[in-house]
Design an enzyme around this catalytic site. Structure first.
Site, PDB file in Angstrom:
ATOM      1  N   ASN A   9     -22.550   7.788 -21.413  1.00 56.93           N
ATOM      2  CA  ASN A   9     -22.408   9.225 -21.200  1.00 56.93           C
ATOM      3  C   ASN A   9     -22.405   9.887 -22.570  1.00 56.93           C
ATOM      4  O   ASN A   9     -21.420   9.814 -23.289  1.00 56.93           O
ATOM      5  CB  ASN A   9     -21.086   9.484 -20.446  1.00 56.93           C
ATOM      6  CG  ASN A   9     -20.768  10.956 -20.321  1.00 56.93           C
ATOM      7  OD1 ASN A   9     -21.611  11.813 -20.606  1.00 56.93           O
ATOM      8  ND2 ASN A   9     -19.552  11.261 -19.888  1.00 56.93           N
ATOM      9  N   LYS A  11     -22.470  12.946 -23.306  1.00 54.31           N
ATOM     10  CA  LYS A  11     -21.757  14.240 -23.317  1.00 54.31           C
ATOM     11  C   LYS A  11     -22.609  15.287 -24.067  1.00 54.31           C
ATOM     12  O   LYS A  11     -23.830  15.210 -24.043  1.00 54.31           O
ATOM     13  CB  LYS A  11     -20.358  14.083 -23.903  1.00 54.31           C
ATOM     14  CG  LYS A  11     -19.579  12.956 -23.203  1.00 54.31           C
ATOM     15  CD  LYS A  11     -18.121  12.966 -23.486  1.00 54.31           C
ATOM     16  CE  LYS A  11     -17.465  11.799 -22.782  1.00 54.31           C
ATOM     17  NZ  LYS A  11     -16.017  11.799 -22.907  1.00 54.31           N
ATOM     18  N   HIS A  94     -16.450  14.251 -13.436  1.00 57.64           N
ATOM     19  CA  HIS A  94     -15.884  13.811 -14.715  1.00 57.64           C
ATOM     20  C   HIS A  94     -14.659  14.687 -15.029  1.00 57.64           C
ATOM     21  O   HIS A  94     -14.669  15.884 -14.763  1.00 57.64           O
ATOM     22  CB  HIS A  94     -16.935  13.932 -15.824  1.00 57.64           C
ATOM     23  CG  HIS A  94     -16.502  13.247 -17.084  1.00 57.64           C
ATOM     24  ND1 HIS A  94     -15.602  13.814 -17.950  1.00 57.64           N
ATOM     25  CD2 HIS A  94     -16.815  12.031 -17.594  1.00 57.64           C
ATOM     26  CE1 HIS A  94     -15.386  12.974 -18.949  1.00 57.64           C
ATOM     27  NE2 HIS A  94     -16.109  11.878 -18.755  1.00 57.64           N
ATOM     28  N   GLU A  96     -13.647  15.966 -17.666  1.00 57.17           N
ATOM     29  CA  GLU A  96     -13.923  17.127 -18.514  1.00 57.17           C
ATOM     30  C   GLU A  96     -14.452  18.285 -17.672  1.00 57.17           C
ATOM     31  O   GLU A  96     -14.152  19.449 -17.923  1.00 57.17           O
ATOM     32  CB  GLU A  96     -14.907  16.737 -19.634  1.00 57.17           C
ATOM     33  CG  GLU A  96     -14.208  15.924 -20.707  1.00 57.17           C
ATOM     34  CD  GLU A  96     -15.093  14.948 -21.459  1.00 57.17           C
ATOM     35  OE1 GLU A  96     -16.326  15.068 -21.415  1.00 57.17           O
ATOM     36  OE2 GLU A  96     -14.517  14.033 -22.092  1.00 57.17           O
ATOM     37  N   GLU A 166     -11.707   6.451 -14.636  1.00 60.09           N
ATOM     38  CA  GLU A 166     -11.558   6.903 -16.016  1.00 60.09           C
ATOM     39  C   GLU A 166     -10.203   7.585 -16.190  1.00 60.09           C
ATOM     40  O   GLU A 166     -10.082   8.802 -15.962  1.00 60.09           O
ATOM     41  CB  GLU A 166     -12.672   7.894 -16.371  1.00 60.09           C
ATOM     42  CG  GLU A 166     -14.056   7.307 -16.324  1.00 60.09           C
ATOM     43  CD  GLU A 166     -14.996   8.025 -17.284  1.00 60.09           C
ATOM     44  OE1 GLU A 166     -15.649   7.335 -18.067  1.00 60.09           O
ATOM     45  OE2 GLU A 166     -15.054   9.269 -17.265  1.00 60.09           O
ATOM     46  N   GLY A 172     -11.806   9.269 -24.915  1.00 58.31           N
ATOM     47  CA  GLY A 172     -11.973   9.824 -26.256  1.00 58.31           C
ATOM     48  C   GLY A 172     -10.747   9.698 -27.141  1.00 58.31           C
ATOM     49  O   GLY A 172     -10.660  10.319 -28.192  1.00 58.31           O
ATOM     50  N   SER A 212     -12.650   5.049 -23.680  1.00 55.62           N
ATOM     51  CA  SER A 212     -12.584   4.359 -24.973  1.00 55.62           C
ATOM     52  C   SER A 212     -13.066   2.916 -24.921  1.00 55.62           C
ATOM     53  O   SER A 212     -12.530   2.059 -25.622  1.00 55.62           O
ATOM     54  CB  SER A 212     -11.164   4.423 -25.556  1.00 55.62           C
ATOM     55  OG  SER A 212     -10.804   5.762 -25.815  1.00 55.62           O
ATOM     56  N   GLY A 234     -18.164   7.841 -26.346  1.00 56.76           N
ATOM     57  CA  GLY A 234     -18.388   7.808 -27.794  1.00 56.76           C
ATOM     58  C   GLY A 234     -19.183   6.610 -28.286  1.00 56.76           C
ATOM     59  O   GLY A 234     -20.120   6.756 -29.073  1.00 56.76           O
TER      60      GLY A 234
END
Ligand code: PGA
Length: 249
Positions: A9, A11, A94, A96, A166, A172, A212, A234
């Site tokens: 992902n 992002k 998600h 976010e 998640e 993150g 992570s 990430g």
């Protein structure tokens, strides 16, 4: 046996040039057998990346979409648009999007059903906050997210659903859930889907862990019985590290 899915992902990262460079690196990876690889870049790069991935087994996903087919929805992207650039998966729910953009369980359910109707495979993200875990209500929270997201989804359609656990506190932050905590929740998720869809479908649903995930944490996660892959944020932006995650031992 449930196949392994390693999904990246990206992002809101990478402009077109950066995306092209990263795909150039990923295309050179010798992917181990039995591993499905998916990348979810920003919308603007999808068309170009689709061309670049023509001879590759790497699949393409989107990070969001609008459940309507077309029309007066300024700034939105529809399923037919995504399919026209080779997208076969879409990340939904998600944290976010839930937290920053106010997406409710109802919106997630609407998007999930629309994605399935249009032949896009949804990756349904669920997960609790740190406070919810501290209060020991994390199982209830995740169960409710799953129940509401899957409302009205038929057995047949459920076969195309991927679920990603998640935990918000792990996204993150560099704090991966322990393999045991991740497994405990992924088992709970599988048990929940068993209640709705029966043994066969529950056994076969791909359940991913996200939060992570790094090259040095993937192997232990993948040893767990109920974890079938990873949703990587990430670390999917670094070609070398993503390769190590894909080809974990
Ligand atoms: P992270 O993100 O790997 O950077 O924690 C995962 C995700 O949000 O999908």
């Amino acid at each position: 046996m449930v196949e392994t899915l390693i999904a990246g992902n990206w992002k809101m990262n990478t402009d077109l040039d950066e995306a092209v460079d990263l795909v150039g690196e990923l295309k050179n990876i010798n992917i181990k057998e039995g591993r499905q690889v998916l990348i979810c870049p920003p919308f603007i790069s999808l068309g170009k990346i689709n061309e670049l991935l023509k001879d590759s087994s790497i699949k393409l996903g989107a990070q969001n979409f609008n459940p309507n087919q077309s029309g007066a929805y300024t700034g939105e992207v529809s399923g037919p648009m995504l399919k026209s650039v080779g997208v076969s998966y879409v990340i939904l729910g998600h944290s976010e999007r839930r937290q920053i953009f106010g997406e409710s369980d109802q919106i997630v359910n609407e998007k999930l059903k629309s994605a399935l109707d249009q032949g896009l495979k949804p990756i349904l993200c669920v997960g609790e906050s740190e406070d919810q875990r501290d209060e020991s209500i994390h199982f209830d929270v995740v169960k409710e997210q799953i129940t509401k997201a899957l409302e009205g989804v038929s057995d047949k359609d459920f076969e195309d659903v991927v679920i990603a656990y998640e935990p918000i506190w792990a996204i993150g932050t560099g704090k991966t859930a322990s393999a045991q905590d991740a497994e405990e929740m992924c088992k709970e998720i599988r048990d929940t889907t068993r209640d709705f869809y029966g043994e066969d479908l529950a056994r076969n649903v791909q359940i991913l862990y996200g939060g992570s995930v790094k090259a040095d944490t993937i192997s232990e996660l993948m040893e767990q019985e109920n974890i079938n892959g990873a949703l990587v944020g990430g670390a999917s932006l670094d070609g070398k590290e993503f390769e190590q995650i894909i080809n974990y031992e």
